[in-house]
Design a protein around this motif. Structure first.
Motif, mmCIF file in Angstrom:
data_model
loop_
_atom_site.group_PDB
_atom_site.id
_atom_site.type_symbol
_atom_site.label_atom_id
_atom_site.label_comp_id
_atom_site.label_asym_id
_atom_site.label_seq_id
_atom_site.Cartn_x
_atom_site.Cartn_y
_atom_site.Cartn_z
ATOM 1 N N THR A 104 21.709 -64.375 -43.551
ATOM 2 C CA THR A 104 20.037 -65.573 -42.981
ATOM 3 C C THR A 104 19.294 -65.394 -44.430
ATOM 4 O O THR A 104 18.252 -66.545 -44.877
ATOM 5 C CB THR A 104 19.653 -65.203 -41.450
ATOM 6 N N TYR A 110 26.033 -65.234 -37.054
ATOM 7 C CA TYR A 110 24.687 -66.071 -39.138
ATOM 8 C C TYR A 110 24.818 -67.180 -38.506
ATOM 9 O O TYR A 110 22.888 -67.917 -39.089
ATOM 10 C CB TYR A 110 26.077 -66.133 -40.221
ATOM 11 N N ARG A 111 25.610 -68.195 -37.702
ATOM 12 C CA ARG A 111 24.551 -69.147 -37.771
ATOM 13 C C ARG A 111 23.411 -69.295 -36.099
ATOM 14 O O ARG A 111 22.823 -70.021 -36.152
ATOM 15 C CB ARG A 111 26.001 -69.791 -36.645
ATOM 16 N N ARG A 136 21.778 -61.035 -39.879
ATOM 17 C CA ARG A 136 20.281 -61.158 -40.750
ATOM 18 C C ARG A 136 20.441 -60.406 -41.859
ATOM 19 O O ARG A 136 19.244 -62.000 -42.569
ATOM 20 C CB ARG A 136 19.493 -60.077 -40.171
ATOM 21 N N ASP A 147 21.115 -66.577 -35.934
ATOM 22 C CA ASP A 147 20.179 -66.211 -36.884
ATOM 23 C C ASP A 147 19.587 -66.761 -37.578
ATOM 24 O O ASP A 147 17.995 -67.119 -37.846
ATOM 25 C CB ASP A 147 20.370 -64.866 -37.518
ATOM 26 N N GLN A 148 20.314 -68.154 -38.131
ATOM 27 C CA GLN A 148 19.804 -69.152 -39.150
ATOM 28 C C GLN A 148 18.781 -69.802 -37.878
ATOM 29 O O GLN A 148 17.945 -70.386 -37.903
ATOM 30 C CB GLN A 148 20.644 -69.708 -39.599
ATOM 31 N N PHE A 161 15.892 -68.563 -37.120
ATOM 32 C CA PHE A 161 15.047 -68.628 -38.261
ATOM 33 C C PHE A 161 14.196 -69.858 -38.215
ATOM 34 O O PHE A 161 12.546 -69.892 -38.335
ATOM 35 C CB PHE A 161 15.940 -68.601 -38.938
ATOM 36 N N TRP A 162 14.530 -71.242 -38.372
ATOM 37 C CA TRP A 162 14.357 -72.002 -38.621
ATOM 38 C C TRP A 162 13.699 -72.665 -37.080
ATOM 39 O O TRP A 162 12.837 -73.706 -37.345
ATOM 40 C CB TRP A 162 15.638 -73.134 -39.163
#
Length: 260
Positions: free
Chosen positions: A114, A14-15, A111, A17-18, A21-22
């Motif tokens: 996120t 999760y970290r 994913r 993917d975050q 994304f950003w």
């Protein structure tokens, strides 16, 4: 694998993917910035007079805030997941991930988490923006309805995003096909044009698909005249049913390998 080990892997994924994304400016613009810009554009174009909803009048800004919230949720889930996973699949990256010891559910779960967090942030941002700039009432006593709609809508839309990848043949076709499906639904659902101005035929077509029901659920929670917890059970049931269909299609037909 122990539950603690699985949780650690999911948090790590999760970290990652975050951050990914950003760090994608185009993704951030179309997913986060564009919906906020749409709120200003719609209120500027249509004005902040009143529109008729369920037989009574509300301010146009109060109508468009849940509309942009719906657009944000659909954009962060259906569009984002369908386009991203198709590109990853056709580039062979999903196949490589599948060959690693990483459990598939951890990769997919990262994913989905996120997308869910982005949805929550967007709903909060649009709601606060509507309150600060246009004086839209915050959904206080209808907060349970808003949160339940967000939960059901995000879950169903994530499932539909994965299902949509199964009909997209190539990475080049991903943006075109997803937008060709979703963009008309915004019009048929009353998100871009006030519902009172839509022809009945368009409302009927929109009522077949989940976007209109998701919007109506959010609108019910934001309507100042709504009494009770603000839960639009009938509309949420339709959204959930579409989510179940999407999940069944995804489980049966989701591909980790390129079509070519």
């Amino acid at each position: 694998m122990s539950e603690r080990r699985s949780g650690t892997l999911l948090l790590h994924q999760y970290r990652y993917d975050q951050k990914q994304f950003w760090r994608e400016p185009a993704t951030v613009f179309f997913t986060v910035a564009l919906p906020l810009l749409f709120l200003f554009l719609f209120v500027s174009i249509f004005g902040n007079d009143t529109v008729v909803v369920r037989g009574h009048e509300i301010k146009a800004s109060t109508y468009f805030v849940p509309g942009i919230v719906t657009l944000s949720v659909v954009s962060a889930t259906v569009l984002n997941l369908a386009i991203t996973f198709t590109i990853l699949r056709e580039k062979g990256q999903l196949k490589r991930v599948r060959s690693t010891p990483l459990p598939p559910w951890v990769y997919l779960g990262g994913r989905v988490l996120t997308a869910t967090v982005v949805c929550v942030l967007l709903v909060a941002a649009v709601t606060l923006l509507g309150w600060l700039v246009y004086g839209v009432s915050l959904p206080t006593h209808t907060l349970p309805g808003l949160l339940l709609t967000l939960l059901v809508g995000t879950t169903a839309c994530c499932a539909l995003g994965f299902a949509l990848t199964t009909i997209i043949p190539s990475e080049n076709a991903a943006p075109a096909i997803t937008n060709a499906i979703i963009l008309p639904l915004y019009f048929f659902s009353g998100i871009f044009i006030p519902d009172s101005s839509l022809p009945e035929a368009m409302k009927f077509v929109g009522s077949i698909f989940p976007v209109r029901h998701l919007f109506q659920s959010f609108l019910y929670a934001f309507d100042p005249l709504t009494e009770g917890a603000g839960i639009a059970a009938g509309h949420l049931a339709v959204v959930a049913a579409w989510g179940v269909v999407g999940a069944l299609v995804a489980v049966r037909s989701f591909r980790w390998t390129p079509r070519a």
